[in-house]
Design a protein around this motif. Structure first.
Motif, PDB file in Angstrom:
ATOM      1  N   ASN A 269       0.805  -1.220   0.000  1.00 56.33           N
ATOM      2  CA  ASN A 269       0.000   0.000   0.000  1.00 56.33           C
ATOM      3  C   ASN A 269       0.838   1.269   0.000  1.00 56.33           C
ATOM      4  OD1 ASN A 269      -2.653   0.888  -0.303  1.00 56.33           O
ATOM      5  ND2 ASN A 269      -2.676   1.598   1.818  1.00 56.33           N
TER       6      ASN A 269
ATOM      7  N   SER B 138       3.387   8.546 -20.663  1.00 55.48           N
ATOM      8  CA  SER B 138       2.049   8.004 -20.834  1.00 55.48           C
ATOM      9  C   SER B 138       1.880   6.824 -19.880  1.00 55.48           C
ATOM     10  CB  SER B 138       1.812   7.588 -22.285  1.00 55.48           C
ATOM     11  OG  SER B 138       2.879   6.792 -22.727  1.00 55.48           O
ATOM     12  N   ASP B 139       0.645   6.514 -19.565  1.00 53.87           N
ATOM     13  CA  ASP B 139       0.338   5.460 -18.597  1.00 53.87           C
ATOM     14  C   ASP B 139       1.013   5.703 -17.241  1.00 53.87           C
ATOM     15  OD1 ASP B 139      -1.294   3.996 -20.324  1.00 53.87           O
ATOM     16  OD2 ASP B 139       0.411   2.945 -21.202  1.00 53.87           O
ATOM     17  N   TYR B 140       1.169   6.967 -16.877  1.00 50.81           N
ATOM     18  CA  TYR B 140       1.780   7.249 -15.578  1.00 50.81           C
ATOM     19  C   TYR B 140       0.892   6.764 -14.431  1.00 50.81           C
ATOM     20  CZ  TYR B 140      -1.505  11.058 -14.900  1.00 50.81           C
ATOM     21  OH  TYR B 140      -2.668  11.770 -14.732  1.00 50.81           O
TER      22      TYR B 140
ATOM     23  N   ARG C  85       0.065   4.008 -13.685  1.00 50.70           N
ATOM     24  CA  ARG C  85       0.615   2.817 -13.037  1.00 50.70           C
ATOM     25  C   ARG C  85       1.449   3.202 -11.824  1.00 50.70           C
ATOM     26  NH1 ARG C  85      -2.382  -1.451 -14.384  1.00 50.70           N
ATOM     27  NH2 ARG C  85      -2.429  -1.811 -16.628  1.00 50.70           N
ATOM     28  N   ASP C  86       2.054   4.376 -11.888  1.00 53.95           N
ATOM     29  CA  ASP C  86       2.853   4.849 -10.761  1.00 53.95           C
ATOM     30  C   ASP C  86       2.033   5.730  -9.814  1.00 53.95           C
ATOM     31  OD1 ASP C  86       5.240   3.673 -11.739  1.00 53.95           O
ATOM     32  OD2 ASP C  86       5.396   5.305 -13.192  1.00 53.95           O
TER      33      ASP C  86
ATOM     34  N   PRO D 224      -1.694   6.355  -9.425  1.00 50.44           N
ATOM     35  CA  PRO D 224      -3.121   6.189  -9.739  1.00 50.44           C
ATOM     36  C   PRO D 224      -3.990   7.091  -8.871  1.00 50.44           C
ATOM     37  CG  PRO D 224      -2.374   4.406  -8.336  1.00 50.44           C
ATOM     38  CD  PRO D 224      -1.157   5.242  -8.637  1.00 50.44           C
TER      39      PRO D 224
ATOM     40  N   ARG E 297      -3.736   7.966  -4.913  1.00 47.31           N
ATOM     41  CA  ARG E 297      -2.395   7.911  -4.324  1.00 47.31           C
ATOM     42  C   ARG E 297      -1.983   9.312  -3.900  1.00 47.31           C
ATOM     43  NH1 ARG E 297       3.516   5.469  -6.275  1.00 47.31           N
ATOM     44  NH2 ARG E 297       4.154   5.151  -4.118  1.00 47.31           N
TER      45      ARG E 297
ATOM     46  N   TYR F 264      -1.282   4.627  -1.132  1.00 43.32           N
ATOM     47  CA  TYR F 264      -2.298   4.465  -2.163  1.00 43.32           C
ATOM     48  C   TYR F 264      -3.685   4.481  -1.544  1.00 43.32           C
ATOM     49  CZ  TYR F 264       1.368   2.638  -5.318  1.00 43.32           C
ATOM     50  OH  TYR F 264       2.468   2.470  -6.108  1.00 43.32           O
ATOM     51  N   ASN F 265      -4.652   4.576  -2.423  1.00 43.71           N
ATOM     52  CA  ASN F 265      -6.020   4.253  -2.053  1.00 43.71           C
ATOM     53  C   ASN F 265      -6.651   5.208  -1.047  1.00 43.71           C
ATOM     54  OD1 ASN F 265      -8.016   2.516  -2.816  1.00 43.71           O
ATOM     55  ND2 ASN F 265      -7.789   1.196  -1.023  1.00 43.71           N
TER      56      ASN F 265
ATOM     57  N   ASN G 190      -0.507  -1.899 -20.818  1.00 45.14           N
ATOM     58  CA  ASN G 190      -0.876  -0.493 -20.650  1.00 45.14           C
ATOM     59  C   ASN G 190      -0.106   0.190 -19.531  1.00 45.14           C
ATOM     60  OD1 ASN G 190      -2.652  -0.501 -22.730  1.00 45.14           O
ATOM     61  ND2 ASN G 190      -4.505  -0.621 -21.486  1.00 45.14           N
ATOM     62  N   SER G 191       1.196   0.128 -19.629  1.00 48.15           N
ATOM     63  CA  SER G 191       2.036   0.678 -18.581  1.00 48.15           C
ATOM     64  C   SER G 191       3.263   1.296 -19.219  1.00 48.15           C
ATOM     65  CB  SER G 191       2.494  -0.432 -17.627  1.00 48.15           C
ATOM     66  OG  SER G 191       1.376  -1.115 -17.127  1.00 48.15           O
ATOM     67  N   PRO G 192       3.909   2.191 -18.491  1.00 48.56           N
ATOM     68  CA  PRO G 192       5.140   2.766 -19.031  1.00 48.56           C
ATOM     69  C   PRO G 192       6.220   1.694 -19.207  1.00 48.56           C
ATOM     70  CG  PRO G 192       4.333   4.070 -17.186  1.00 48.56           C
ATOM     71  CD  PRO G 192       3.514   2.809 -17.219  1.00 48.56           C
TER      72      PRO G 192
ATOM     73  N   ASN H 149       5.102  -2.333  -6.626  1.00 47.17           N
ATOM     74  CA  ASN H 149       4.136  -1.353  -6.136  1.00 47.17           C
ATOM     75  C   ASN H 149       2.956  -1.236  -7.069  1.00 47.17           C
ATOM     76  OD1 ASN H 149       4.950  -0.339  -3.691  1.00 47.17           O
ATOM     77  ND2 ASN H 149       6.357   1.140  -4.588  1.00 47.17           N
ATOM     78  N   THR H 150       3.264  -1.164  -8.343  1.00 46.70           N
ATOM     79  CA  THR H 150       2.199  -1.027  -9.337  1.00 46.70           C
ATOM     80  C   THR H 150       1.258  -2.224  -9.290  1.00 46.70           C
ATOM     81  OG1 THR H 150       3.587   0.309 -10.763  1.00 46.70           O
ATOM     82  CG2 THR H 150       1.749  -0.843 -11.801  1.00 46.70           C
TER      83      THR H 150
ATOM     84  N   THR I 260       0.740  -4.405  -6.861  1.00 47.91           N
ATOM     85  CA  THR I 260       0.127  -4.798  -5.595  1.00 47.91           C
ATOM     86  C   THR I 260      -0.743  -3.713  -4.991  1.00 47.91           C
ATOM     87  OG1 THR I 260       2.110  -4.083  -4.427  1.00 47.91           O
ATOM     88  CG2 THR I 260       1.977  -6.407  -5.020  1.00 47.91           C
ATOM     89  N   ASN I 261      -0.666  -2.478  -5.501  1.00 49.96           N
ATOM     90  CA  ASN I 261      -1.464  -1.439  -4.853  1.00 49.96           C
ATOM     91  C   ASN I 261      -2.942  -1.621  -5.205  1.00 49.96           C
ATOM     92  OD1 ASN I 261      -2.589   0.787  -6.694  1.00 49.96           O
ATOM     93  ND2 ASN I 261      -0.556   0.419  -7.535  1.00 49.96           N
ATOM     94  N   PRO I 262      -3.816  -1.084  -4.352  1.00 51.46           N
ATOM     95  CA  PRO I 262      -5.251  -1.377  -4.511  1.00 51.46           C
ATOM     96  C   PRO I 262      -5.824  -0.935  -5.849  1.00 51.46           C
ATOM     97  CG  PRO I 262      -4.806  -0.408  -2.367  1.00 51.46           C
ATOM     98  CD  PRO I 262      -3.531  -0.313  -3.135  1.00 51.46           C
ATOM     99  N   SER I 263      -5.207   0.033  -6.511  1.00 48.09           N
ATOM    100  CA  SER I 263      -5.801   0.466  -7.780  1.00 48.09           C
ATOM    101  C   SER I 263      -5.568  -0.549  -8.889  1.00 48.09           C
ATOM    102  CB  SER I 263      -5.266   1.839  -8.185  1.00 48.09           C
ATOM    103  OG  SER I 263      -3.903   1.770  -8.420  1.00 48.09           O
TER     104      SER I 263
ATOM    105  N   TYR J 247       2.760  -5.457 -14.750  1.00 46.71           N
ATOM    106  CA  TYR J 247       4.078  -5.897 -15.193  1.00 46.71           C
ATOM    107  C   TYR J 247       4.268  -7.355 -14.798  1.00 46.71           C
ATOM    108  CZ  TYR J 247       5.192  -0.940 -15.592  1.00 46.71           C
ATOM    109  OH  TYR J 247       5.197   0.385 -15.945  1.00 46.71           O
TER     110      TYR J 247
END
Lengths: 477, 930
Positions: free
Chosen positions: A23, A94-96, A98-99, A101, A104, A154-155, B390-392, B435-436, B438-441, B464
């Motif tokens: 988390n 792009s697709d940031y 993922r880092d 969301p 967060r 996160y979350n 769909n990820s960097p 992190n990507t 396992t996080n809740p999103s 990933y």
């Protein structure tokens, strides 16, 4: 052979890789500015002078991501809000999402970054792009994002602000914030239409309307994943990020399910009056410029500071105070509110005037229907500690600072024509003298007042000059 | 016509098999120094208890004439060598010509005035070249050829390719051609680490005739790993190095021929390193070998052999020069990153392909022998890689992460500073990937999993993962060779070969990196086909498939290749002239079988494709003119057609069975000629070669950032020419000193304008068709085209030796991106602009000088420990490679296939390269009990 095996086994790799917590953790960074402070600081430079400037101070802000690029409607743009304001962050990845969301917490180290605006929306990026005229905010280069943006937990909950289209007149306050509009629908020509053009990849404006003929643009990118999906035809709520594009106000939808428009369509103009909006008591006082009516659609909310059962206030009147001030409200009938009740009163359109200097909602003939008031609960008002001199010096005209609010005066001596409360007595605290008035109908009017030095709590009134009245004898100690 | 040639071949095979007349035989063989494979001259060879004998000549060759048929035991009197070595071998004489596989004698400290040079270069460098993924290992083992001996090991450090060829040396193991039919690459990894058991080998050079296979453009080698050919011994060795592995343990046991005709041999080896020369690389290899052989009678022998190697290693990725310069290290490796402080490599290769061979040797008659080998190889090759949805792009050296990608000078400087100073920053950030995931999103609910309505799966959906790019190979080979001596002037050799190979290619989940599952959909199709729900499915037969560790996903197809070949060769020997003529006729059929039904190509992805059938011929011949016993002139020539390779035929076999335009045979002709001197103290070979390979094709694919999908480049009409000279010399200076030298000077270049066809993996649309590529006179990349070496060695009488070698490499060309050499690549630039030149010119790595040294020492322990009954030896070998620590030798350089067509900036997607190692060492200690 034994040597062979022994050496071989001791050389075995440990295959288990450790795993980090899921988390996230907040970084060890001290946040020293709010987003609002940053926006206010640069407001003139960026919005009025239309400049793009670099940020040289070692400021750190934080905020929760309220919109990301997971659907592609936002591209290389992140929206964060820290409760004081929202702002756009431009980053070249792009697709940031993922880092970073939605939900967060992010920490942004502003030193070395740049702030500017695009068509009236303030945004923060990596640098001042001098290769274009006028200069623009350059996106944070992908390889430097981790240097400036540090992810935290996160979350976190992301709750939109409930606003009406009318509220959005304050574009500065609401820009780049996640808002929720209720009782809204797409205009007839824009229902059941694709949000955007996924083939030509161009953006499309669709129009939303409320019942009061207010409209707003919803702009969607052709690259976004729901571009081909169609707009709903019913009415309901819309959660989206508010923004401005020069004179246009527009919404950016994060994802289709942020629209809950399962209700039937309404007919514009044939709707109930808008729900009253809460205003501060001081704003009503400030707005008063002579006998007339309170603006439509307004309501106030506060704690009752006057006492009905002890009779020192008329049974149809009450004094109510919120964090901005107090006021006297006059109902058409006797009410049963007591000190400490938290109530809400629809005051829109009600008569407002001064009676011998005291500002009253309800006018000289009490006119506020009792049904305009609702009890919400209870609360307490801490009386303002004040001297008589302070009271007197702030009593002039309708903007009397302390009129109709609860105060406390210490070290007071009471003197009077008689030895009881009834009628006018005089209070002295060494800074000045103040008339205390007690109605003869009050249950304690015939009681004797103490002759020594006392502390008095009471409500400031006005009868061609400052007066104070107590609610009961417990106010004198 | 072609069918007739085939029938003729078979006829010759049968006829020759029954030819049998005389009752005495000539035994022929070669004796070599086991450590450097140099010939052993003036050694008397004999048959135990008999008077028949012969003497080796300068090339180590010997003949024992007029030997009556029967069984004999071999003996030799080579001093300075282990007397027992090779002496146990039983020779079965039952044909007019008995050819004995070349014997490599182990060096021993027995009383000796004469010792062979003991360069210790062997094992370690061979291993290095295996793991490089290149194919130089075709030239395993040295030989009596002075060019070959001087260059084989030395030049492998620069990834020198003989004559600039790719895969033109065919190696056989117990008769089984070790060639992958998909791409014609040699399968040398099969016996990686088993250096002890592959010493018995026979090499053929260039276009020469061999008596075990038809051969290829660059010769062939035959390894005999049958139990009876292995030494009787027990040997243990330990080696320490700092190259691809740090440690090697090896144990080998052999019984020699025992009573009852049985022999057994076994070897096991382990090679490992926690971290090899380059950071982030580890090595973990197990190899094993077992062979059991039974001689039933004088005429029959049956052997069963299994060879296997399980090798796992973290790989090095090529990188752009910008990074090497920033980091200040030519061994920057983008493939690894820290995961909770531990180094983890994202690109790990795992190879396990054991081979089992059953061989039957049959003396049909006095003059004819027939060897039949049946081989089965099953294997799994995987290479891990990061995959994402769909990820960097998570790769450390992704071009957008490079400072040069940033236009703003201040920000570029900031990024450069990070690259310079922060090691974790410039590597893969594994923690962020976890992190990507396992996080809740990343929690997701997938509906209709597997296409089953109501089948819902919820959990952490990995964005990933680590994937296994898997190739599962099955190979079945039958090889039959017959050697018949027709008379004193003619030896007839013929053979038949059948091979069938099925290779299945698929992706397999290796690690979900903390997530619960991955979903088998094609993100690129989601983008391109927004209105086609099915398009995003990688497999319509199992839509919305939720995959977990070990599950296949992405693509799954098989390449099936069946090949039959028959060949016949006649070798004539006369007083002044030897010559040979040979022909090979083959038929090839290959096809693709799709196991997945791709959503975009639903009609041509699943099931068996149409056949691709080819009939091919080859003719070759050669003539050697013997000026005298020492001076020879020779000329050889070959012409043939060759079926295209599977991997160069299908545009995108992952997704569909579409083929390139104009699938056709390659046409090849090749000539070589030269001079050979074989004097006792001077050996020279000088050869000139000319080879033309026409009508080749090539398919490459790569991820294209702009299209956000894989694109496939198919190039046809590729003609190349390989021409050049090879000179090798070996001079015995006396007093134990020997000087060697070799020069390889090549011109390997394209002679045609290729045609380029570009398609997307995601679409049947052709982005460009038969686009002219101005590739004429560009160089064929791969290794230096100029390579020279000079060596000096000294052998002491006290059983030690030292060896020093100086090498120079130049004209190392980068592989070029054909897409740049098009009118679209340069228009509208002016042809005299600098930018024009930068786009067009082929990049060349600078020439480099290196220095190597080796030494060796051995003891016979019996002299020190009297209680030892059997001869026992201790040998120490040590070598330093690249003593001057030259870290600028580029061993692999290539331009990226992406090109910035908009700005036409060739540096935006700059060339990548790999540097050869700096100074490295190898040291081993071996204990052998005979």
């Amino acid at each position: 052979m034994v040597l062979f095996l022994a050496l071989s086994f001791t050389a075995c790799r440990d295959e288990q890789f450790d795993q980090p917590p899921s988390n996230g953790v907040n970084p060890d960074l001290t946040v020293n500015k709010t987003i609002l402070e940053i926006k206010d600081f640069f407001r003139d430079t960026v919005l009025t002078d239309k400049k793009t400037v670099s940020i040289d101070s070692s400021w750190v802000i934080s905020g929760t991501v309220v919109a990301d690029d997971s659907s592609g409607n936002y591209y290389k743009t992140m929206v964060i809000d820290d409760g004081t304001a929202g702002i756009l962050i431009l980053l070249d990845r792009s697709d940031y999402f993922r880092d970073y969301p939605i939900g967060r917490k992010v920490f942004i180290k502003l030193q070395g970054m740049a702030i500017g605006s695009y068509a009236g929306t303030m945004q923060i990026g990596g640098y001042v792009d001098n290769t274009v005229t006028p200069t623009e905010v350059g996106k944070i280069p992908s390889s430097l994002i981790s240097k400036y943006i540090v992810g935290g937990v996160y979350n976190l909950p992301v709750v939109p602000y409930n606003v009406s289209l009318a509220d959005l007149a304050n574009t500065y306050k609401w820009q780049s914030r996640l808002i929720k509009l209720s009782d809204i629908q797409f205009q007839p020509g824009d229902t059941s239409k694709p949000y955007a053009d996924p083939v030509g990849l161009s953006s499309v404006n669709r129009y939303l309307e409320d019942c009061y003929s207010g409209t707003i643009i919803m702009r969607t990118s052709g690259y976004c994943s729901f571009a081909a999906k169609t707009t709903p035809s019913g009415s309901g709520t819309c959660t989206a990020v508010f923004g401005v594009f020069n004179a246009d106000k527009q919404l950016t939808l994060r994802r289709p399910y942020d629209l809950e428009m399962g209700n039937g369509r309404f007919v514009v103009g044939t709707c109930p009056p808008p729900p009253a909006s809460l205003v501060s008591i001081s704003s009503i006082r400030t707005d008063y410029s002579g006998p007339g009516a309170v603006g439509a659609g307004k309501k106030i909310s506060g704690i009752v500071i006057s006492d009905g059962p002890n009779g020192n206030t008329d049974s149809k009147n009450l004094f109510i105070q919120d964090s901005s001030g107090g006021i006297c409200v006059r109902f058409t009938a006797a009410h049963s509110y007591v000190v400490g009740d938290s109530i809400e009163i629809n005051v829109g359109g009600q008569t407002i005037s001064e009676f011998n200097g005291l500002l009253q909602i309800g006018g000289s003939t009490p006119s506020v229907p009792l049904g305009n008031s609702t009890k919400l609960g209870t609360g307490t008002v801490t009386p303002r500690l004040i001297t008589i001199a302070d009271i007197l010096s702030n009593m002039s005209g309708s903007t009397d600072t302390y009129e109709s609010s609860l105060v406390r005066i210490v070290g007071v001596t009471i003197t009077g024509a008689t030895t009881t409360y009834s009628g006018s007595t005089t209070l002295s605290d060494g800074t000045g003298t103040l008339t205390m008035f007690t109605r003869s109908a009050a249950t304690f009017s015939t009681s004797a007042f103490p002759t020594g030095v006392v502390n008095i709590t009471g409500v400031i009134s006005d009868f061609n000059g400052a007066q104070i009245f107590i609610r009961n004898t417990a106010d004198v100690q | 016509m072609k069918i007739r040639v085939l029938l003729l071949s078979v006829l010759i095979l049968v006829v020759s098999s029954v030819a049998a007349l005389a009752q005495t035989s000539t035994i022929r063989g070669i004796l070599l120094d086991g450590l450097n494979s140099k010939p052993l001259p003036n050694v008397i060879v004999s048959l135990k208890g008999r008077s028949y004998q012969g003497t080796t000549n300068a090339d180590g060759e010997y003949e024992i004439k007029n030997v009556p048929y029967g069984n004999y035991i071999f003996e030799h009197n080579a001093t300075g060598f282990n007397q027992e070595d090779g002496n146990n071998a039983v020779i079965v004489v039952k044909s007019p010509l008995t050819t004995i596989a070349s014997k490599s004698l182990a060096h021993s400290p027995i009383d000796s005035d004469e010792q062979a040079a003991i360069p210790t270069v062997s094992i370690e460098q061979v291993d290095a070249s295996e793991s490089s993924g290149d194919n130089i290992s075709g030239v395993l083992g040295a030989s009596r050829d002075p060019f070959f001996a001087a260059t084989t090991f030395t030049f492998s450090n620069a990834r020198f390719r003989p004559r600039g060829y790719n895969n033109e040396n065919l190696t056989l193991l117990n008769g089984i051609p070790m060639e992958d039919q998909i791409n014609s690459r040699g399968l040398f990894g099969t016996w990686g680490g088993l250096n002890d058991i592959v010493r018995s080998r026979e090499n053929t050079f260039g276009l020469n005739a061999s008596n075990y296979t038809y051969g290829s453009l660059d010769g062939s080698a035959s390894i005999d790993a049958k139990a009876s050919r292995q030494r009787k011994q027990f040997q243990v060795s330990y080696a320490k190095s700092n190259r691809t592995y740090d440690n090697r343990l090896m144990a080998t046991y052999g019984t020699g021929l025992m009573k009852g005709g049985w022999s057994f041999s076994s070897s096991i080896s382990r090679r490992w390193a926690d971290e090899s020369y380059v950071k982030g690389t580890f090595y973990d290899g197990w190899s094993w070998y077992m062979s059991l052989e039974k001689r039933f009678s004088t005429n029959h022998s049956l052997s069963l052999t299994q060879v296997g190697a399980n090798t796992e290693n973290g790989s090095v990725g090529p990188a752009v020069q910008e990074i090497f310069d920033l980091v200040g290290d030519n061994y920057y490796n983008p493939n690894w990153g820290y995961q909770n402080g531990k180094v983890r490599n994202a690109n790990v290769s795992l190879r396990q392909e054991p081979l089992t061979v059953l061989t039957h040797e049959w003396k049909l008659s006095d003059k004819s022998e027939l060897e039949t080998s049946v081989g089965y190889q099953y294997g799994l090759n995987t290479r891990t890689a990061l995959d994402w949805y769909n990820s960097p792009d998570p790769r450390a050296d992704f071009y957008r992460r490079l400072p040069s990608y940033i236009e703003d000078p201040i920000k570029r400087a900031e990024a450069e500073e990070l690259w310079r100073t922060d090691e974790a920053y410039r590597q893969i950030n594994w923690d962020a990937l976890y992190n990507t995931n396992t996080n809740p999103s990343s929690f997701a609910t997938i509906e209709n999993v597997g296409g089953i309505a109501g089948n819902t799966v919820s959990g952490q959906r990995s964005a990933y993962i680590v994937t296994d790019r898997t190739v599962e190979n099955q190979r079945f080979v039958i090889n039959i060779v017959n050697n018949t001596t027709v008379n004193d002037h003619l030896v007839l050799t013929s053979g038949f070969n059948h091979s069938s190979q099925e290779s299945e290619y698929y992706l397999r989940v290796n690690d979900l990196l903390g997530g619960d599952f991955y979903v088998d959909v094609n993100q690129f199709a989601e983008q391109d086909y927004p209105e086609n729900e099915g398009a995003l499915q990688n497999n319509l037969l199992n839509p919305n498939n939720v995959v977990r560790v070990g599950d296949k996903y992405g693509y799954d197809y098989k390449a099936n290749i069946n090949k039959n070949a028959a060949w016949v060769q006649t070798q004539f020997k006369f007083n002044k002239v030897d010559f040979f003529l040979a022909t090979n006729l083959s038929s090839t059929n290959f096809y693709r079988t799709g196991e997945f039904q791709n959503g975009i190509f639903s009609t041509n992805s699943y099931g068996k494709s149409s056949d691709n059938k080819f009939i091919n011929y080859s003719f070759k011949g050669g003539l050697t003119y013997k000026l005298d016993g020492r001076n020879y002139l020779f000329v050889n020539g070959l012409t043939e057609t060759r079926a295209p390779l599977f991997e160069n035929t299908y545009v995108s076999p992952r997704t569909r069975d579409t083929k390139i335009n104009n699938v056709q045979n390659e046409e090849i002709y090749s000539f070589e000629g030269g001079y050979i001197l074989r004097a006792p103290k001077l050996k020279i070979r000088a050869t000139a070669y000319f080879t033309q390979i026409n009508n080749a094709s090539r398919v490459v694919n790569f991820y294209h950032e702009d299209f956000r999908t894989f694109v496939n480049y198919a190039f046809t009409n590729i003609d190349r020419r390989h021409t050049g000279i090879e000179i090798g010399a070996d001079v015995t200076l006396g007093q134990g000193w020997t000087a060697t030298g070799a020069l390889a000077l090549g011109q390997h270049y394209y002679t045609s304008r290729m045609l380029g066809n570009v398609t997307k993996d995601n679409s049947s649309e052709t982005l460009s068709e038969d686009e002219v590529i101005y590739s004429k006179n560009f160089y064929v990349a791969g290794g230096p085209q100029t390579a020279l070496t000079a060596g000096l060695s000294y052998r002491s009488k006290k059983f030690w030796s030292v060896y020093l070698n100086a090498n120079y490499y130049d004209r190392i060309y980068y592989d070029f991106n054909p897409a740049r050499r098009t009118s679209e690549g340069v228009a509208p630039l002016s042809d005299d602009s600098q930018q024009w030149d930068q786009i067009i010119d082929q990049k060349k790595a600078p020439g480099q000088f290196t220095l190597d040294a080796f030494g060796s020492k051995s003891w016979k322990l019996n002299s020190y420990i009297k209680t030892l009954k059997n001869p026992t030896f201790l040998v120490i070998n040590a070598g330093l490679t690249n003593i001057l620590n030259n870290q600028d030798l580029i061993v692999n350089g290539f331009e990226q296939l992406r090109f910035d067509f908009t700005e036409k900036n060739p540096e935006k997607f700059a060339a990548r390269q790999v540097y050869g190692f700096g100074t490295t060492f190898f040291a081993s200690v071996t204990l052998r009990f005979n």
